[in-house]
Design a protein around this motif. Structure first.
Motif, PDB file in Angstrom:
ATOM      1  N   ARG A 226     -17.192  11.860  -9.037  1.00 53.18           N
ATOM      2  CA  ARG A 226     -16.589  10.768  -8.391  1.00 53.18           C
ATOM      3  C   ARG A 226     -15.118  10.963  -8.333  1.00 53.18           C
ATOM      4  N   GLY A 227     -14.939  11.252  -6.806  1.00 55.72           N
ATOM      5  CA  GLY A 227     -13.156  11.137  -6.085  1.00 55.72           C
ATOM      6  C   GLY A 227     -12.785  10.447  -5.041  1.00 55.72           C
ATOM      7  N   ARG A 228     -11.712  10.502  -4.936  1.00 52.59           N
ATOM      8  CA  ARG A 228     -11.434   9.968  -3.337  1.00 52.59           C
ATOM      9  C   ARG A 228     -10.025  10.262  -2.732  1.00 52.59           C
ATOM     10  N   LEU A 229     -10.755  10.382  -1.541  1.00 53.43           N
ATOM     11  CA  LEU A 229     -10.104  11.916  -0.541  1.00 53.43           C
ATOM     12  C   LEU A 229      -9.117  10.475  -0.286  1.00 53.43           C
ATOM     13  N   ILE A 230      -7.660  11.314  -0.190  1.00 55.23           N
ATOM     14  CA  ILE A 230      -6.228  10.094   0.487  1.00 55.23           C
ATOM     15  C   ILE A 230      -5.503  10.911   0.866  1.00 55.23           C
ATOM     16  N   SER A 231      -5.211  12.523   1.381  1.00 55.96           N
ATOM     17  CA  SER A 231      -4.598  12.820   2.810  1.00 55.96           C
ATOM     18  C   SER A 231      -5.117  13.723   3.073  1.00 55.96           C
ATOM     19  N   VAL A 232      -4.705  13.910   4.646  1.00 57.14           N
ATOM     20  CA  VAL A 232      -5.160  15.301   5.247  1.00 57.14           C
ATOM     21  C   VAL A 232      -3.460  15.753   5.618  1.00 57.14           C
ATOM     22  N   ASN A 233      -3.199  17.276   5.625  1.00 61.09           N
ATOM     23  CA  ASN A 233      -2.215  18.364   5.344  1.00 61.09           C
ATOM     24  C   ASN A 233      -1.119  17.007   5.198  1.00 61.09           C
ATOM     25  N   ASP A 234      -1.090  16.586   4.255  1.00 66.88           N
ATOM     26  CA  ASP A 234      -0.166  15.849   3.635  1.00 66.88           C
ATOM     27  C   ASP A 234       0.115  14.176   4.374  1.00 66.88           C
ATOM     28  N   GLN A 235      -0.194  14.274   5.576  1.00 65.90           N
ATOM     29  CA  GLN A 235      -0.604  12.805   5.801  1.00 65.90           C
ATOM     30  C   GLN A 235      -1.442  11.717   5.409  1.00 65.90           C
ATOM     31  N   LEU A 236      -1.565  10.711   4.999  1.00 65.73           N
ATOM     32  CA  LEU A 236      -1.992   9.651   4.672  1.00 65.73           C
ATOM     33  C   LEU A 236      -3.501   9.226   5.079  1.00 65.73           C
ATOM     34  N   ALA A 237      -4.449   9.518   4.574  1.00 64.66           N
ATOM     35  CA  ALA A 237      -5.381   9.602   5.177  1.00 64.66           C
ATOM     36  C   ALA A 237      -5.976   7.993   6.233  1.00 64.66           C
ATOM     37  N   LYS A 238      -5.165   7.189   5.161  1.00 60.61           N
ATOM     38  CA  LYS A 238      -5.649   6.077   6.177  1.00 60.61           C
ATOM     39  C   LYS A 238      -5.248   5.555   7.069  1.00 60.61           C
ATOM     40  N   GLN A 239      -3.444   6.561   7.787  1.00 55.08           N
ATOM     41  CA  GLN A 239      -3.407   6.678   9.044  1.00 55.08           C
ATOM     42  C   GLN A 239      -3.805   6.897   9.982  1.00 55.08           C
ATOM     43  N   ILE A 240      -4.584   8.047   9.779  1.00 51.54           N
ATOM     44  CA  ILE A 240      -5.470   8.467  10.863  1.00 51.54           C
ATOM     45  C   ILE A 240      -6.488   7.765  11.142  1.00 51.54           C
ATOM     46  N   VAL A 241      -7.495   7.048  10.663  1.00 54.46           N
ATOM     47  CA  VAL A 241      -8.736   6.949  10.712  1.00 54.46           C
ATOM     48  C   VAL A 241      -8.411   5.244  11.324  1.00 54.46           C
ATOM     49  N   THR A 242      -9.585   4.941  12.252  1.00 56.87           N
ATOM     50  CA  THR A 242     -10.032   3.907  13.040  1.00 56.87           C
ATOM     51  C   THR A 242     -10.492   2.771  11.656  1.00 56.87           C
ATOM     52  N   LYS A 243     -10.395   2.163  12.871  1.00 62.40           N
ATOM     53  CA  LYS A 243     -11.435   1.377  12.215  1.00 62.40           C
ATOM     54  C   LYS A 243     -12.901   1.174  12.413  1.00 62.40           C
ATOM     55  N   ASP A 244     -13.716   0.539  10.919  1.00 63.97           N
ATOM     56  CA  ASP A 244     -14.935   0.663  11.209  1.00 63.97           C
ATOM     57  C   ASP A 244     -15.478   2.334  11.577  1.00 63.97           C
ATOM     58  N   SER A 245     -15.237   3.595  11.607  1.00 63.95           N
ATOM     59  CA  SER A 245     -15.208   4.680  11.478  1.00 63.95           C
ATOM     60  C   SER A 245     -15.468   5.555  10.112  1.00 63.95           C
ATOM     61  N   VAL A 246     -16.103   6.637   9.552  1.00 60.42           N
ATOM     62  CA  VAL A 246     -17.188   6.957   9.215  1.00 60.42           C
ATOM     63  C   VAL A 246     -15.878   7.341   8.223  1.00 60.42           C
TER      64      VAL A 246
END
Lengths: 220, 827
Positions: free
Chosen positions: B538-558
């Protein structure tokens, strides 16, 4: 002169092109005078009345009421002037159907915030013989009664000028005579200038002067 | 003051004549639904605000997939905070040959730090408040555990390798949230018994709870000290800034209910606009008289504006009152997802409902009202003079702005709002276009119809644009109801029916590495077909290319859903069945720190082959490079993964294994043996999971249907607004026809035909749209083959046509009952 119209033309655009309703009309009416505007149907009588009363603006020419040039006033300015100077009586009575007789007569005074509107209206309705019909709606009144309410409404503001457009057009001859008698009585009592549009020559004869229109022109 | 009195007098007279009834009715419907939603949301939030401490059973709560550092507990002690701890996880219970998936919670001595529990010591006894959990050696269970496993109080219950005595029935637990697992019945034990159950080992899927209470200053100090120390997998909840959530299902329910109420407002708005338009047109003459008597343009607007405002105040007040009662319907329908005690509503919620009414009225009634300003006094002499219509930009722009504002208010997400507005606009435009095309086509057939049909249908097709609003209102509402019905009744069943005969019907999780070989053998011996065994960390995804993933994803998305929780991460050298590489190279996954990502997740993260993803497991961060993107067949009843790592990447982390297997009815007893031998293993029965999911879905869709009833009422108000707008002309036509010899039966029949045809067109469009949308969803989203519901094609048009036919007849009664002589005389 209380009413002055000089070189007044009225042109309207229709599907057939431009239509000249009034051509070079010049009229002067004195204060207290009673004038009948006569002519056949389509001669431009109602159009002339609407221009003189400030209900519409002329294509060209100048019209002034009590020294005020109507052409220089905007719609609201003309509305104010109407409230101040003018009373109207129409062929189809033009009462507000949801207001009682009393409320219809009160209306012009209420629009300017007159606190004594009710009292003045009651008195005038009594004057025209409708003291017992104050709380009746227009649909509960006969044609003659409705026109008398309209007369009361027209005179409640003590107008300087009264414009009447075929006031007996929707009434039978006896009722019409009664209404016209009342109209002239009130006119005399208030020393109002009367401009009466009619195609009825006998009615026109009761006025001091007649202006005849033919195809939009004043016939001398 | 006399001005205001005049406005009220005019309003009172108009109200008595029924002029404003439709407008008021539509406004009340809109305000009732929006107030019900506003109150519902407000009470939920209020529950969380006021009872946050109770919901956490503490002033501060830390949730973590692993135990927290001792230093944290020592710090809490230094600050004189009282502490309690626990753990929550799913586990199988097996007694009397019955199996039950339960939600087990182990609690320590001081639990609950805030609030209380409620228990009963025997069936049907009164509940008692208790302020501590079960003692060592005892277990408290939810009623369902007793009934499902045929147990009673006092009997033993095997929990893992430990036998505990059932001492109480647990009926209320303050910190049992509305999450999916809370639908499993509760089993509560003491933390000291947890180790003896031997269920949990390194890598097990568990949530640890660390609760603290004390002076507010000390709590704040502790919270500040913890800042920066929590890993992305850990959460800190307190009563102020980070309150516990209401649960994902409920949050979604709130959003969809909000969007449903927008549909109600939109349809009611159409009725308001039609009624307002009719109202203003009927006041052109009166306005001309007023202008003649000296009333200025702005005075006219004020006079009628005051009237509309008063209508708004009355309608909004009544709507708020009805909305107050209507909210109870929502609470009743969603009872299972809600906490047991709900806070009272705040005044703000009512104010929001009230203001919604006024804003709706303003948006839809203002454009027609503005026409009154343009009425010329010359109309007293020339009846044909009509003021120009309001600019289409104003009419549609104002209404669209209000709807857009409401969509944003409920979604709180700009992109999601734009999507909803865009899709809504396209749908409405397409449907409106189709309606006009149908009406024009019907017009061509008119001469071939008999008299009653011709009279009826003629009214409908005479002005296609005028009737679009009515038909559209019903189409949209019927479409929404059909889709809701499909989702609730057909979707899950259809999905289940299309599974292969021997598709896996069980999943086994929490299998320890040392158990895998023996389990494989056991399955083989018992003739139980199994799939692959996959290791899971069990682990958590946190970033994409050193950018925080939560800044990339849109609401209610996968993407958003994937970063808000720990994911099941696995590794494999072979491409799993049901996976297809669509980009990159699977072979590359053989090098260390490579990862293969699922297609939708990659799109949601804007990630492609070669990008670097950042993860955290047990507070250790690491990265992996995307070597391939996969398309996954999610519904193949096998374990499927968003992320598959290369061998060697996750070796240092403790893991468990997951697999799926098919168990026939006759082989079911084998499950008991399996669970007895491997008590730490959790077995999930697919059918039971589906039943629970179906239950949640049913509740959510029923709540939405409840609101759609309001939309239907709003649609009926549109119908009556339209009838009323044309009533004078219809009465006149009716009088003429009867004068010429038409009997009442003919008129009634033509009225019925007119509105039945309207209903038929509306339901036909709704069915076509529903079939197209369902087809798309089934084929491209759920990958199922679609079968149309033919009975809907038959039943719905008939029902709707008949209902609207009779409604129309009722509304046009005056056409039949008015005396022809009187009508013609009045002209």
């Amino acid at each position: 002169m209380i009413i002055n119209a000089s070189n007044v033309n009225q042109v309207v655009t229709s599907s057939e092109g431009e239509l000249s309703i009034l051509k070079n009309v010049n009229i002067s009416i004195k204060h207290g005078e009673s004038v009948a505007i006569i002519g056949t149907s389509g001669s431009g009588k109602t159009t002339l009345l609407s221009l003189l009363a400030g209900l519409d603006t002329a294509t060209s020419g100048e019209i002034s009421l009590d020294g005020k040039n109507l052409g220089k006033l905007d719609e609201d300015g003309r509305a104010s002037l109407r409230n101040e100077l003018i009373g109207f009586v129409f062929q189809s009575f033009q009462l507000l159907p949801t207001l009682t007789a009393l409320e219809n007569v009160m209306l012009p005074l209420e629009l300017v915030g007159d606190a004594k509107a009710k009292q003045a209206a009651s008195e005038l309705l009594a004057r025209v013989g409708l003291a017992h019909r104050l709380s009746h709606l227009p649909k509960q009144l006969s044609g003659g009664e409705q026109q008398r309410v309209a007369l009361a409404r027209a005179f409640v503001t003590n107008p300087t000028i009264l414009f009447a457009d075929e006031p007996t057009g929707n009434l039978d001859s006896k009722t019409g005579r009664d209404v016209i008698d009342l109209l002239f009585e009130l006119n005399q009592e208030n020393n109002t200038t009367l401009v009466l549009v009619t195609h009825d020559l006998r009615l026109a004869e009761r006025c001091q002067r007649t202006i005849q229109l033919e195809e939009g022109r004043v016939v001398v | 003051m006399s001005y205001f009195k005049l406005a009220l007098r005019l309003l009172w007279r108009d109200a008595r004549s029924g002029e404003l009834t439709i407008l008021l009715m539509a406004l009340i419907i809109a305000v009732t639904s929006s107030t019900a939603i506003s109150l519902f949301s407000d009470r939920l939030q209020g529950t969380m605000n006021q009872q946050a401490a109770d919901f956490m059973a503490a002033d501060l709560l830390i949730t973590s997939p692993t135990k927290v550092a001792n230093a944290w507990l020592e710090k809490a002690q230094q600050l004189n905070l009282k502490a309690a701890n626990g753990a929550e996880f799913s586990t199988m219970l097996i007694e009397n040959d019955q199996l039950l998936l339960s939600s087990l919670k182990a609690v320590s001595q001081h639990y609950p730090l805030r609030g209380y529990l409620k228990t009963r010591q025997a069936d049907y006894q009164d509940e008692q408040k208790v302020y501590s959990g079960p003692k060592v050696g005892k277990v408290w269970v939810g009623q369902r555990v007793l009934t499902s496993l045929n147990l009673s109080i006092g009997e033993p219950l095997q929990v893992g390798e430990l036998s505990l005595t059932i001492s109480r029935i647990l009926s209320y637990e303050p910190d049992k949230s509305g999450t999916f697992y809370s639908l499993s019945p509760r089993v509560m034990i003491h933390t000291d018994d947890l180790v003896k159950t031997a269920i949990l080992q390194a890598g097990s899927r568990v949530q640890y709870l660390f609760q603290f209470s004390g002076e507010e200053a000390a709590i704040k100090q502790f919270s500040a000290w913890l800042d920066g120390k929590l890993s992305p997998s850990q959460r800190l909840l307190d009563v102020h800034d980070n309150r516990p959530e209401i649960g994902a299902a409920l949050e979604r329910a709130e959003r969809y209910l909000g969007l449903s109420s927008i549909l109600v407002i939109l349809i009611a708005g159409v009725a308001i606009a039609m009624a307002a338009r009719r109202y203003t047109e009927r006041h052109f003459n009166a306005t001309a008289i007023l202008r003649c008597l000296g009333c200025q343009q702005n005075q006219v607007l004020s006079l009628y504006g005051i009237q509309i405002l008063v209508v708004g105040l009355v309608g909004s007040s009544i709507g708020c009152l009805l909305g107050w009662f209507a909210q109870y319907g929502l609470f009743y329908l969603l009872a299972d997802l809600l906490p047991s005690t709900i806070a009272s509503a705040s005044l703000l919620a009512l104010i929001i409902g009230f203001i919604t009414g006024l804003v709706t009225l303003l948006g839809f009634a203002l454009p027609p009202l503005l026409r009154l300003k343009k009425v010329s006094p010359l109309r007293v002499l020339r009846r044909e003079l009509e003021p120009l219509s309001s600019s289409a930009w104003l009419v549609y722009g104002l209404a669209a702005s209000i709807i857009a504002g409401m969509v944003w208010y409920f979604t709180q997400d700009l992109i999601l709002s734009l999507i909803i507005i865009g899709v809504g606009f396209v749908t409405l435009s397409v449907l409106a276009g189709l309606i006009i095309v149908i009406l024009i086509a019907v017009k061509r057939f008119l001469p071939r119809l008999n008299l009653s049909w011709r009279l009826g249908v003629q009214e409908l097709v005479r002005e296609p644009k005028a009737n679009v609003g009515q038909i559209l209102a019903f189409s949209i509402t019927l479409l929404a109801m059909l889709l809701s019905f499909t989702v609730r009744n057909d979707l899950l069943k259809d999905w289940q029916n299309q599974l292969p005969v021997n598709a896996a019907n069980y999943f086994a999780i929490n299998i320890f590495p040392e158990q895998v070989a023996d389990l494989r053998l056991l399955f083989k011996q018992k003739d139980i077909p199994t799939g692959e065994f996959y290791p899971v960390v069990r682990g958590r995804l946190i970033s994409v290319n050193d950018q925080l993933a939560k800044q990339i994803v849109t609401k209610d998305s996968v993407g958003e859903r994937s970063i808000q929780r720990d994911l099941s991460l696995t590794w494999s050298s072979r491409l799993p069945e049901g996976n297809e590489i669509i980009a990159g190279n699977w072979q590359a996954v053989q090098s260390s720190h490579q990862v293969s990502i699922e297609q939708e997740l990659a799109e949601s993260l804007n990630a492609s082959v070669g990008d670097k993803l950042g993860f955290t497991i047990r507070q250790k961060d690491f990265t992996a490079v995307i070597s391939s993107i996969r398309k996954v067949q999610w519904d193949n009843m096998k374990p499927n993964f968003y992320l598959i790592f290369s061998s060697g990447t996750l070796d240092s982390y403790p893991s468990t294994f997951i697999t799926s297997f098919y168990l026939s009815e006759k082989n079911k007893p084998a499950l008991n043996q399996l669970l007895k031998e491997y008590p730490s293993m959790t077995v999930l029965e697919v059918e039971m999971l589906l039943k629970q999911f179906e239950k949640i879905l049913a509740q959510l869709t029923q709540a939405i249907d409840y609101l759609l009833l309001f939309a239907l009422l709003a649609g009926i108000s549109v119908l009556f607004a339209s009838i009323y707008a044309s009533l004078d002309a219809r009465v006149h036509t009716g009088a003429l026809l009867r004068t010429l010899g038409a009997n009442r039966k003919l008129l009634k029949k033509s009225q019925f035909i007119e509105f039945a045809t309207l209903g038929f067109i509306a339901s036909l469009l709704a069915i076509i749209a529903k079939e197209l949308i369902s087809y798309f969803l089934y084929q491209h989203v759920f990958h199922l083959s679609y079968q149309a519901n033919y009975w809907v094609w038959l039943v719905m048009p008939v029902m709707v046509s008949i209902s609207l036919g009779f409604a129309g007849m009722r509304g046009l009664k005056r056409v039949i009952t008015s005396s022809p002589v009187q009508v013609l005389r009045d002209l």
